[in-house]
Design an enzyme around this catalytic site. Structure first.
Site, PDB file in Angstrom:
ATOM      1  N   TYR A  84      -7.859  22.548 -22.837  1.00  0.00           N
ATOM      2  CA  TYR A  84      -8.350  24.081 -22.669  1.00  0.00           C
ATOM      3  C   TYR A  84      -9.305  24.566 -23.823  1.00  0.00           C
ATOM      4  CZ  TYR A  84      -9.184  29.019 -21.879  1.00  0.00           C
ATOM      5  OH  TYR A  84      -9.964  30.436 -21.962  1.00  0.00           O
ATOM      6  N   TYR A 128     -14.340  24.737 -25.350  1.00  0.00           N
ATOM      7  CA  TYR A 128     -15.288  25.363 -26.127  1.00  0.00           C
ATOM      8  C   TYR A 128     -16.108  24.421 -27.262  1.00  0.00           C
ATOM      9  CZ  TYR A 128     -12.994  29.704 -24.533  1.00  0.00           C
ATOM     10  OH  TYR A 128     -12.525  30.515 -23.761  1.00  0.00           O
TER      11      TYR A 128
END
Length: 494
Positions: free
Chosen positions: A327, A331
């Site tokens: 996860y 980014y």
């Protein structure tokens, strides 16, 4: 070491070896600089011979340029004469008085170290090829970016993104095994603090130092100590989609939480808090939202913290640390994609002139030194096994780039005690991938990018490597099975 394997080893680690070993690096750079200067002398003489009218000014310029080249050639020849080919490639050559004299004449006022290698490094940094060409008015014209060059840029960007992704996953894997705490934070910029942020080029560095020193104080250590062994971080810049506003996503990995950290849900009827207030107040330029990253068997559960619930009162879904790591990497991938966007597009969305100043800057992913590069020692492995590990693919391990880099570093250390002439005898030919692909495009009617690039690099599937290489990956716990996020269940909370 067999001759064939030795040659393959040198080819595989050539760039690493030239960066690591000073004697080898200097020998290669001296040879390249000698070739460059000889070529420039030839071009200068050719340009002079083509002059139809040689006035005093032109002749004086020619004399000045010739003198410059002669000074550089004298230093290069003297440095080349000091190189001992029978010495090891990690040897440090003592200073020579004549080299020092020539260096101080070419680079007045520039400091140098106690060895000839450091003196040469200073010279190469002070006089790169571009500067020499500018002094001689022989600047290379900028090459046109064709389809091949643009594709290669995209491939390099993709490689950097994959490498950073693997580093993040490996760092979080190591921190999880050590029982560290993960904190996810978002740093924003307040309008009334934009000017102060713009005036401080070290704002982010100071912030991470503040967090690191807070961890040191929590462990009862001096704030002057290095916090690299108890605090690691990753910081990814991002621009908001609606207004292009700059902010950062940060992952803190700490061995000990700062003083004053406590379970935010203790004594609450609804356990829906996740913010850790001890991390707030460290960022003086805007708002922060430090959140405890909860997952299966995390350090917070072992510390006795209650498992949080969502707004409806249901226990939050618990996932393994692998899912958390994957996860976080999204980014990194998103920031890499945003880098392709023009800065002017961001500025059009921004209404605040002070924020527009921020958007003119290029913010990169910041991280702790050597983030995610740690793996079990490879010193016991043979050169043959290390060579295999330097060529593995995703089939063998999702962290294949980290494994390859560590294997090449170990190979580089292994050949450090070899004489210089032995390494130079098998020196690989440095080929331009751009030129090679362009030639293939002309020869191949149905050109395929991926297959063409794959044919130029040697990669091994999991079935192609030896049992010893495969066992190292298994023992390190970095197989595809080890790093795969498994079925989600609710674990580890109260």
């Amino acid at each position: 070491m067999a001759t064939e394997i030795f040659s393959d080893v040198v080819k595989s680690v050539w760039s690493h070896a030239t960066a690591k070993h000073a004697h080898l690096r200097m020998a290669v750079q001296v040879d390249n600089r000698s070739r460059l200067l000889s070529d420039l002398v030839y071009q200068l003489e050719k340009r002079l011979s083509e002059e139809t009218h040689l006035d005093d000014e032109t002749y004086a310029l020619y004399e000045s340029q010739t003198g410059l080249l002669e000074d550089h050639m004298a230093l290069v020849r003297k440095c080349a004469a000091q190189l001992d080919n029978s010495n090891t490639i990690d040897h440090r050559t003592p200073l020579d008085p004549e080299c020092v004299f020539l260096f101080e004449m070419i680079c007045p006022g520039v400091r140098y170290g106690k060895t000839l290698n450091s003196l040469w490094s200073k010279y190469a940094a002070q006089w790169p090829e571009k500067l020499i060409r500018q002094e001689l008015d022989m600047v290379k014209p900028l090459s046109f970016k064709d389809e091949v060059a643009k594709y290669m840029e995209k491939m390099q960007e993709k490689t950097r993104k994959n490498r950073m992704t693997q580093k993040v996953i490996n760092e979080m894997r190591i921190a999880h095994q050590k029982g560290w705490f993960f904190v996810f934070d978002t740093l924003t910029l307040a309008d009334d603090r934009l000017q102060a942020f713009n005036e401080n080029p070290n704002a982010l560095r100071d912030y991470f130092r503040t967090v690191g020193r807070a961890v040191l104080r929590a462990e009862g250590r001096s704030v002057k100590d290095s916090y690299n062994d108890c605090y690691r971080y990753l910081c990814v810049p991002e621009f908001g989609g609606q207004h292009g506003r700059l902010h950062w996503h940060v992952v803190h990995m700490v061995r000990t939480l700062p003083l004053g950290s406590h379970d935010p849900n203790f004594g609450r009827p609804v356990r829906n808090y996740r913010q850790i207030n001890s991390f707030r107040g460290m960022w003086p330029y805007g708002f922060t939202q430090p959140i405890a990253v909860r997952y299966q068997h995390d350090a917070y559960s072992r510390k006795g913290w209650l498992w949080p619930v969502d707004k409806s009162g249901k226990a939050m879904q618990s996932k393994p640390y692998q899912a958390v790591a994957w996860y976080v990497t999204k980014y990194v991938a998103k920031q890499s994609d945003q880098r392709q966007k023009a800065i002017t597009e961001r500025q059009k969305k921004c209404k605040n002139p002070l924020m527009a100043i921020c958007l003119k800057k290029e913010f990169r992913v910041r991280s702790s030194r050597k983030l995610g590069m740690e793996l079990p020692s490879m010193a016991h492995l043979s050169n043959k096994v290390l060579l295999e590990l330097s060529r593995i693919s995703f089939d063998s391990s999702p962290l294949y780039q980290i494994v390859k880099e560590n294997a090449k570093k170990q190979l580089t250390l292994n050949i450090g005690a070899l004489p210089l002439h032995v390494i130079l005898d098998v020196r690989p030919e440095v080929r331009s991938m751009l030129k090679a692909i362009r030639r293939l495009m002309k020869k191949t009617p149905e050109f395929n990018w991926q297959s063409s690039i794959a044919s130029m690099t040697v990669t091994l599937k999991n079935g192609d490597i030896s049992d010893e290489a495969r066992q190292y990956i298994i023992d390190a716990g970095i197989t595809p099975t080890d790093l795969r996020a498994k079925a989600t269940q609710t674990f580890g909370g109260k």
